[in-house]
Design an enzyme around this catalytic site. Structure first.
Site, PDB file in Angstrom:
ATOM      1  N   PHE A   1     -15.711  -0.304  -3.494  1.00 41.81           N
ATOM      2  CA  PHE A   1     -14.884   0.852  -3.872  1.00 41.81           C
ATOM      3  C   PHE A   1     -15.679   2.161  -3.824  1.00 41.81           C
ATOM      4  CE2 PHE A   1     -10.958  -0.715  -6.497  1.00 41.81           C
ATOM      5  CZ  PHE A   1     -10.596  -1.573  -5.470  1.00 41.81           C
ATOM      6  N   GLY A   2     -16.755   2.192  -3.063  1.00 38.95           N
ATOM      7  CA  GLY A   2     -17.568   3.419  -2.961  1.00 38.95           C
ATOM      8  C   GLY A   2     -18.774   3.377  -3.878  1.00 38.95           C
TER       9      GLY A   2
ATOM     10  N   TYR B   1       0.828  -1.213   0.000  1.00 37.84           N
ATOM     11  CA  TYR B   1       0.000   0.000   0.000  1.00 37.84           C
ATOM     12  C   TYR B   1       0.850   1.245   0.000  1.00 37.84           C
ATOM     13  CZ  TYR B   1      -4.014  -3.015   1.149  1.00 37.84           C
ATOM     14  OH  TYR B   1      -5.000  -3.980   1.138  1.00 37.84           O
TER      15      TYR B   1
HETATM   16  P1  NAP Z   1     -14.784   0.219   0.252  1.00 38.38           P
HETATM   17  O1  NAP Z   1     -15.609   0.496   1.447  1.00 38.38           O
HETATM   18  O2  NAP Z   1     -15.351  -0.667  -0.775  1.00 38.38           O
HETATM   19  O3  NAP Z   1     -14.370   1.577  -0.468  1.00 38.38           O
HETATM   20  C1  NAP Z   1     -13.902   2.658   0.293  1.00 38.38           C
HETATM   21  C2  NAP Z   1     -13.955   3.921  -0.552  1.00 38.38           C
HETATM   22  O4  NAP Z   1     -15.295   4.249  -0.867  1.00 38.38           O
HETATM   23  C3  NAP Z   1     -13.416   5.121   0.208  1.00 38.38           C
HETATM   24  O5  NAP Z   1     -12.019   5.208   0.115  1.00 38.38           O
HETATM   25  C4  NAP Z   1     -14.154   6.259  -0.468  1.00 38.38           C
HETATM   26  O6  NAP Z   1     -13.494   6.508  -1.696  1.00 38.38           O
HETATM   27  C5  NAP Z   1     -15.524   5.652  -0.744  1.00 38.38           C
HETATM   28  N1  NAP Z   1     -16.429   5.820   0.404  1.00 38.38           N
HETATM   29  C6  NAP Z   1     -16.273   5.303   1.643  1.00 38.38           C
HETATM   30  N2  NAP Z   1     -17.290   5.641   2.450  1.00 38.38           N
HETATM   31  C7  NAP Z   1     -18.122   6.384   1.699  1.00 38.38           C
HETATM   32  C8  NAP Z   1     -19.359   7.003   1.987  1.00 38.38           C
HETATM   33  N3  NAP Z   1     -19.919   6.915   3.199  1.00 38.38           N
HETATM   34  N4  NAP Z   1     -19.971   7.688   0.982  1.00 38.38           N
HETATM   35  C9  NAP Z   1     -19.416   7.763  -0.235  1.00 38.38           C
HETATM   36  N5  NAP Z   1     -18.229   7.191  -0.573  1.00 38.38           N
HETATM   37  C10 NAP Z   1     -17.586   6.498   0.406  1.00 38.38           C
HETATM   38  O7  NAP Z   1     -13.429  -0.379   0.833  1.00 38.38           O
HETATM   39  P2  NAP Z   1     -11.937  -0.443   0.182  1.00 38.38           P
HETATM   40  O8  NAP Z   1     -11.267   0.864   0.466  1.00 38.38           O
HETATM   41  O9  NAP Z   1     -11.961  -0.956  -1.202  1.00 38.38           O
HETATM   42  O10 NAP Z   1     -11.308  -1.554   1.090  1.00 38.38           O
HETATM   43  C11 NAP Z   1     -11.192  -1.353   2.501  1.00 38.38           C
HETATM   44  C12 NAP Z   1      -9.894  -1.918   2.995  1.00 38.38           C
HETATM   45  O11 NAP Z   1      -9.855  -3.316   2.694  1.00 38.38           O
HETATM   46  C13 NAP Z   1      -8.618  -1.365   2.348  1.00 38.38           C
HETATM   47  O12 NAP Z   1      -8.177  -0.144   2.912  1.00 38.38           O
HETATM   48  C14 NAP Z   1      -7.656  -2.488   2.640  1.00 38.38           C
HETATM   49  O13 NAP Z   1      -7.207  -2.411   3.989  1.00 38.38           O
HETATM   50  C15 NAP Z   1      -8.525  -3.723   2.445  1.00 38.38           C
HETATM   51  N6  NAP Z   1      -8.443  -4.271   1.062  1.00 38.38           N
HETATM   52  C16 NAP Z   1      -7.798  -5.462   0.895  1.00 38.38           C
HETATM   53  C17 NAP Z   1      -7.683  -6.030  -0.360  1.00 38.38           C
HETATM   54  C18 NAP Z   1      -6.958  -7.338  -0.506  1.00 38.38           C
HETATM   55  O14 NAP Z   1      -6.594  -7.716  -1.641  1.00 38.38           O
HETATM   56  N7  NAP Z   1      -6.736  -8.062   0.559  1.00 38.38           N
HETATM   57  C19 NAP Z   1      -8.220  -5.389  -1.480  1.00 38.38           C
HETATM   58  C20 NAP Z   1      -8.917  -4.193  -1.288  1.00 38.38           C
HETATM   59  C21 NAP Z   1      -9.021  -3.653  -0.007  1.00 38.38           C
HETATM   60  P3  NAP Z   1     -13.604   7.895  -2.521  1.00 38.38           P
HETATM   61  O15 NAP Z   1     -13.709   9.000  -1.522  1.00 38.38           O
HETATM   62  O16 NAP Z   1     -12.396   7.919  -3.353  1.00 38.38           O
HETATM   63  O17 NAP Z   1     -14.850   7.746  -3.321  1.00 38.38           O
END
Ligand code: NAP
Length: 342
Positions: free
Chosen positions: A235-236, A53
């Protein structure tokens, strides 16, 4: 905050885990600190990071996320209050050690570097980020058997992880982006060779990708290897914000390479889920998270945010219990759009 036991260990983790992968790309170090402070104030004790990351992965930024977290941990102290999870990268990504492998030399180097960046002498959960064989992960559905593409055997990976546990540098171990076969192989080798048992599996899980339920949810229960759900809001996308006027600073606008949740079927399903939320007076983002929070096979839901308002909204998803009517409508969309975004 609710807490759950991490697999067969004695570690208690919060039902929400703070994801970190935007820190060092979409978020500054100061913003990372504010997120950490807010999360901990709300009872989150579990933080997930990785050596690769922030995302998207780039040579110039690699390791920044762990560095920010390490700087915050050093300032805050009381390291033992927190459960820190990180990951060793799988194959690909030439900028990490010329292409990571899951053998002794690579894993030892990876852990050494992570510990340095995190400014700690142990990690609570050390995860293998993705497998070292050709199989179905990162959106792949059709299976082609290619044993010639297998590299480091699981028995070797697990032996190295076992030595890390013995040395006190790692408390528990886990896998990520794994399949039912991979999970069972780790458990079988552990049992047969008296090596540590994995405690968790970190896979994608959200309304647009419920593939975990097909083969892994049963294992999560029967084998006590709970799900750490990643990308719970796709991803949001499941906030609905890309349906009308996509925000210029949103992840899916900034990085068009992230297409996992943007295909036509994904958008159609998102529209249907957002309509359910609106009809029932729920925030679509919170409905998406509350659904994940309510799954029986879940150990922790790894939430992500780029703004404090988002983080606040996401943490408040814990206060929402989805009614039977909402759950039934979600199931009916799921019947029509089953796994639109694997
Ligand atoms: P997610 O909840 O699917 O997406 C988070 C993103 O959505 C935020 O960065 C923000 O991006 C947007 N968002 C979040 N809350 C919101 C709200 N209330 N209203 C509107 N938009 C909102 O989770 P993710 O970030 O993909 O994944 C979470 C964590 O999982 C990562 O940080 C990581 O630790 C882990 N992960 C692991 C893997 C793996 O391969 N093991 C892969 C992916 C993730 P914007 O502001 O840019 O829109």
């Amino acid at each position: 905050m609710q807490y759950r036991t991490l697999g067969t260990s004695d570690i208690q983790v919060s039902l929400l885990c703070l994801g970190t992968m935007t820190w060092g790309e979409q978020n500054t170090e100061a913003e990372a600190y504010s997120q950490l402070d807010m999360a901990v104030d709300h009872g989150i004790n579990f933080i997930d990071t990785a050596e690769l990351y922030p995302v998207p992965p780039r040579a110039e930024t690699q390791g920044r996320t762990e560095t920010y977290l390490g700087n915050w941990l050093a300032r805050r102290g009381r390291r033992d209050d927190l459960v820190i999870a990180t990951k060793a990268a799988g194959p690909g990504l030439e900028h990490i050690r010329g292409g990571p492998r899951l053998d002794r030399a690579h894993l030892e180097q990876a852990l050494h570097d992570s510990l340095q960046r995190l400014q700690t002498d142990y990690v609570d959960l050390y995860q293998i980020h993705w497998p070292m064989r050709s199989t179905n992960y990162f959106g792949k559905l059709g299976y082609e058997h290619q044993p010639e593409a297998d590299d480091t055997p699981i028995v070797e990976t697990l032996a190295v992880l076992g030595d890390m546990v013995k040395a006190g540098k790692v408390r528990t171990i886990g896998i990520s982006n794994e399949t039912p076969w991979g999970l069972m192989a780790y458990l079988r080798v552990a049992e047969g060779q008296n090596l540590p048992r994995i405690v968790s599996i970190q896979n994608p899980y959200n309304l647009l990708n419920r593939s975990f339920e097909v083969g892994l949810a049963e294992m999560a229960h029967r084998e006590q290897v709970g799900l750490l759900a990643y990308s719970p809001m796709a991803f949001g996308a499941l906030s609905g914000k890309y349906l009308e006027s996509p925000p210029a600073d949103g992840r899916l606008t900034l990085f068009s390479r992230f297409s996992r949740y943007s295909g036509d079927t994904g958008v159609a399903a998102t529209r249907a889920y957002v309509e359910i939320a609106r009809r029932h007076g729920l925030s679509p983002a919170q409905m998406a998270l509350a659904f994940v929070n309510s799954r029986s096979f879940l150990t922790s839901n790894i939430i992500g945010a780029t703004r404090l308002e988002q983080l606040e909204e996401n943490i408040a998803s814990l206060e929402i219990t989805l009614s039977q009517a909402v759950l039934e409508e979600i199931e009916s969309v799921h019947q029509r759009h089953t796994i639109p975004c694997p």
